[in-house]
Scaffold this motif. Structure first.
Motif, PDB file in Angstrom:
ATOM      1  N   THR A 124     -31.821  18.824  20.052  1.00 56.95           N
ATOM      2  CA  THR A 124     -30.607  19.317  20.699  1.00 56.95           C
ATOM      3  C   THR A 124     -30.950  20.565  21.503  1.00 56.95           C
ATOM      4  OG1 THR A 124     -29.958  20.829  18.930  1.00 56.95           O
ATOM      5  CG2 THR A 124     -29.224  18.524  18.718  1.00 56.95           C
TER       6      THR A 124
ATOM      7  N   ASP B 212     -18.130  17.060  12.790  1.00 63.16           N
ATOM      8  CA  ASP B 212     -18.009  16.631  14.172  1.00 63.16           C
ATOM      9  C   ASP B 212     -19.321  16.956  14.879  1.00 63.16           C
ATOM     10  OD1 ASP B 212     -15.320  15.787  14.025  1.00 63.16           O
ATOM     11  OD2 ASP B 212     -14.620  17.853  14.298  1.00 63.16           O
ATOM     12  N   ALA B 213     -19.617  16.246  15.934  1.00 63.64           N
ATOM     13  CA  ALA B 213     -20.791  16.563  16.736  1.00 63.64           C
ATOM     14  C   ALA B 213     -20.661  17.986  17.268  1.00 63.64           C
ATOM     15  CB  ALA B 213     -20.926  15.583  17.887  1.00 63.64           C
ATOM     16  N   GLU B 214     -21.745  18.735  17.200  1.00 65.83           N
ATOM     17  CA  GLU B 214     -21.833  20.111  17.684  1.00 65.83           C
ATOM     18  C   GLU B 214     -21.031  21.101  16.854  1.00 65.83           C
ATOM     19  OE1 GLU B 214     -21.125  20.136  21.906  1.00 65.83           O
ATOM     20  OE2 GLU B 214     -22.590  18.550  22.256  1.00 65.83           O
TER      21      GLU B 214
ATOM     22  N   SER C 128     -24.302  20.490  13.817  1.00 63.46           N
ATOM     23  CA  SER C 128     -24.526  19.080  13.549  1.00 63.46           C
ATOM     24  C   SER C 128     -24.775  18.361  14.874  1.00 63.46           C
ATOM     25  CB  SER C 128     -23.321  18.462  12.842  1.00 63.46           C
ATOM     26  OG  SER C 128     -23.571  17.093  12.591  1.00 63.46           O
ATOM     27  N   PRO C 129     -25.892  17.655  14.986  1.00 65.19           N
ATOM     28  CA  PRO C 129     -26.176  16.976  16.250  1.00 65.19           C
ATOM     29  C   PRO C 129     -25.273  15.779  16.513  1.00 65.19           C
ATOM     30  CG  PRO C 129     -27.913  16.580  14.641  1.00 65.19           C
ATOM     31  CD  PRO C 129     -26.972  17.547  14.025  1.00 65.19           C
ATOM     32  N   LEU C 130     -24.715  15.180  15.454  1.00 68.47           N
ATOM     33  CA  LEU C 130     -23.850  14.006  15.576  1.00 68.47           C
ATOM     34  C   LEU C 130     -22.684  14.121  14.607  1.00 68.47           C
ATOM     35  CD1 LEU C 130     -26.657  11.295  15.330  1.00 68.47           C
ATOM     36  CD2 LEU C 130     -25.568  12.053  17.427  1.00 68.47           C
ATOM     37  N   ALA C 131     -21.624  13.394  14.880  1.00 67.17           N
ATOM     38  CA  ALA C 131     -20.520  13.297  13.938  1.00 67.17           C
ATOM     39  C   ALA C 131     -20.941  12.407  12.771  1.00 67.17           C
ATOM     40  CB  ALA C 131     -19.289  12.720  14.621  1.00 67.17           C
TER      41      ALA C 131
ATOM     42  N   PRO D 110     -24.448   9.095  10.112  1.00 64.86           N
ATOM     43  CA  PRO D 110     -23.705   9.275  11.360  1.00 64.86           C
ATOM     44  C   PRO D 110     -22.571   8.268  11.522  1.00 64.86           C
ATOM     45  CG  PRO D 110     -25.795   8.223  11.812  1.00 64.86           C
ATOM     46  CD  PRO D 110     -25.793   8.565  10.343  1.00 64.86           C
TER      47      PRO D 110
ATOM     48  N   ALA E 164     -25.238   7.296  19.085  1.00 66.18           N
ATOM     49  CA  ALA E 164     -25.148   8.646  19.647  1.00 66.18           C
ATOM     50  C   ALA E 164     -26.497   9.361  19.591  1.00 66.18           C
ATOM     51  CB  ALA E 164     -24.080   9.454  18.906  1.00 66.18           C
TER      52      ALA E 164
ATOM     53  N   LEU F 209     -29.337  12.285  22.478  1.00 69.03           N
ATOM     54  CA  LEU F 209     -30.043  13.535  22.219  1.00 69.03           C
ATOM     55  C   LEU F 209     -31.340  13.587  23.029  1.00 69.03           C
ATOM     56  CD1 LEU F 209     -29.510  13.853  18.355  1.00 69.03           C
ATOM     57  CD2 LEU F 209     -28.145  14.829  20.212  1.00 69.03           C
TER      58      LEU F 209
END
Length: 130
Positions: A11, A53-55, A72-75, A107, A112, A116
């Protein structure tokens, strides 16, 4: 940064993501990030069962220099936090891509992961910051 593992995804906020091959992902911070932070003295990882949640800021890494949020890179749902970091937070310094992982996530949407950064794109992000 030729030691950057090419099989991982990255990320722009310096997290790495490993596909465990079983529908789960392992997340940690990059060697670049741990080097910038310095000696890590405390890690607060997200608890298992937490939905992310993502981000979303979901963990904190504290060093002798500063505290830094981990995103978090992904939800998805946290399935495990690295309990060994409670007693040995410096594992992130000595093995950022190994024993220094921070949490594992199931995830919500595995595809998703493709959005990245790959290693080459992450290296460019780091070069652009320099």
């Amino acid at each position: 940064m030729s030691d950057l593992p090419s099989e991982l995804r990255y990320t722009k906020t310096h997290e790495w993501v490993k596909d465990n091959g079983d529908g789960t992902l392992t997340v940690g911070i990059t060697d670049h990030a741990q080097e910038a932070l310095g000696d890590i003295v405390f890690v607060e990882a997200p608890e298992a069962g937490r939905a992310l949640d993502a981000e979303e800021a979901c963990a904190v890494v504290e060093s002798v220099k500063a505290a830094s949020d981990i995103y978090s890179p992904l939800a998805g749902e946290v399935i495990e936090a690295n309990a060994t970091l409670t007693d040995t937070p410096d594992a992130i310094n000595t093995s950022p891509y190994g024993d220094g992982w921070i949490f594992r996530i199931a995830p919500a949407d595995m595809s998703a992961l493709d959005a990245l950064l790959d290693a080459a794109a992450y290296e460019k992000v780091v070069e652009d910051e320099a």
